[in-house]
Design a protein around this motif. Structure first.
Motif, PDB file in Angstrom:
ATOM      1  N   LEU A 150      26.417  42.500  60.040  1.00  0.00           N
ATOM      2  CA  LEU A 150      25.326  43.074  59.253  1.00  0.00           C
ATOM      3  C   LEU A 150      25.095  42.253  57.996  1.00  0.00           C
ATOM      4  CD1 LEU A 150      26.065  46.907  59.523  1.00  0.00           C
ATOM      5  CD2 LEU A 150      24.206  45.644  60.603  1.00  0.00           C
ATOM      6  N   ARG A 202      19.720  40.613  52.157  1.00  0.00           N
ATOM      7  CA  ARG A 202      18.520  41.391  52.477  1.00  0.00           C
ATOM      8  C   ARG A 202      17.493  41.255  51.347  1.00  0.00           C
ATOM      9  NH1 ARG A 202      19.175  45.856  56.316  1.00  0.00           N
ATOM     10  NH2 ARG A 202      17.558  46.917  55.146  1.00  0.00           N
ATOM     11  N   ALA A 252      13.129  49.061  56.716  1.00  0.00           N
ATOM     12  CA  ALA A 252      14.399  49.778  56.929  1.00  0.00           C
ATOM     13  C   ALA A 252      15.446  48.819  57.489  1.00  0.00           C
ATOM     14  CB  ALA A 252      14.189  50.995  57.809  1.00  0.00           C
ATOM     15  N   ASP A 253      15.785  48.963  58.769  1.00  0.00           N
ATOM     16  CA  ASP A 253      16.855  48.154  59.356  1.00  0.00           C
ATOM     17  C   ASP A 253      16.320  47.105  60.321  1.00  0.00           C
ATOM     18  OD1 ASP A 253      15.955  49.817  61.342  1.00  0.00           O
ATOM     19  OD2 ASP A 253      17.948  50.361  62.072  1.00  0.00           O
ATOM     20  N   ARG A 254      15.070  46.644  60.093  1.00  0.00           N
ATOM     21  CA  ARG A 254      14.482  45.672  61.010  1.00  0.00           C
ATOM     22  C   ARG A 254      13.530  44.721  60.317  1.00  0.00           C
ATOM     23  NH1 ARG A 254      13.277  48.486  65.526  1.00  0.00           N
ATOM     24  NH2 ARG A 254      14.724  50.030  64.781  1.00  0.00           N
ATOM     25  N   THR A 307      16.199  43.698  65.257  1.00  0.00           N
ATOM     26  CA  THR A 307      17.316  44.467  64.727  1.00  0.00           C
ATOM     27  C   THR A 307      18.471  44.296  65.703  1.00  0.00           C
ATOM     28  OG1 THR A 307      17.993  46.608  63.812  1.00  0.00           O
ATOM     29  CG2 THR A 307      16.726  46.666  65.853  1.00  0.00           C
ATOM     30  N   GLY A 323      23.785  48.546  64.631  1.00  0.00           N
ATOM     31  CA  GLY A 323      23.046  49.609  63.953  1.00  0.00           C
ATOM     32  C   GLY A 323      22.283  49.140  62.732  1.00  0.00           C
ATOM     33  N   GLY A 324      21.808  47.898  62.748  1.00  0.00           N
ATOM     34  CA  GLY A 324      21.046  47.424  61.595  1.00  0.00           C
ATOM     35  C   GLY A 324      20.700  45.953  61.691  1.00  0.00           C
ATOM     36  N   LEU A 325      20.323  45.408  60.570  1.00  0.00           N
ATOM     37  CA  LEU A 325      19.881  44.028  60.471  1.00  0.00           C
ATOM     38  C   LEU A 325      21.080  43.095  60.340  1.00  0.00           C
ATOM     39  CD1 LEU A 325      17.161  42.548  60.346  1.00  0.00           C
ATOM     40  CD2 LEU A 325      17.319  42.666  57.869  1.00  0.00           C
ATOM     41  N   SER A 326      21.112  42.063  61.175  1.00  0.00           N
ATOM     42  CA  SER A 326      22.252  41.157  61.153  1.00  0.00           C
ATOM     43  C   SER A 326      21.816  39.716  60.927  1.00  0.00           C
ATOM     44  CB  SER A 326      23.029  41.246  62.476  1.00  0.00           C
ATOM     45  OG  SER A 326      22.347  40.543  63.496  1.00  0.00           O
TER      46      SER A 326
END
Length: 93
Positions: free
Chosen positions: A4, A10, A24-26, A71, A76-79
């Protein structure tokens, strides 16, 4: 192995990936091409790239428009893998 993205990375995405939006996470980006054939050709190149990386985008295509969201579902999120794929897609377009 993907990991992540930490918050400081980010926070810098607007400068390192200026054509992508962080939601959000993408990561999300939209393209508009001359016609369906151009859009589909682009999608084919992205598909081959994604398969090589073993990291596949969420995407949609309507006639000459392509939308891609990145994503890492397993994490479960941005890596970092999402960022790498976004840069590689940018190089194709």
């Amino acid at each position: 192995m993907a990991s992540l993205l930490p918050q400081h990375e980010r926070d810098n995405l607007n400068s390192t990936l200026p054509h992508w939006q962080l939601e959000a996470d993408r990561l999300k980006r939209d393209w508009r091409f001359k016609d369906f054939s151009e859009a589909f050709s682009f999608m084919t190149r992205v598909a081959l790239l994604a398969e090589t990386m073993q990291h596949h985008p969420n995407w949609s295509n309507v006639y000459n428009r392509v939308s891609i969201e990145l994503t890492t579902h397993d994490l479960g999120g941005l890596s970092d893998l999402d960022v790498q794929l976004a840069r590689s897609i940018d190089a194709l377009s």
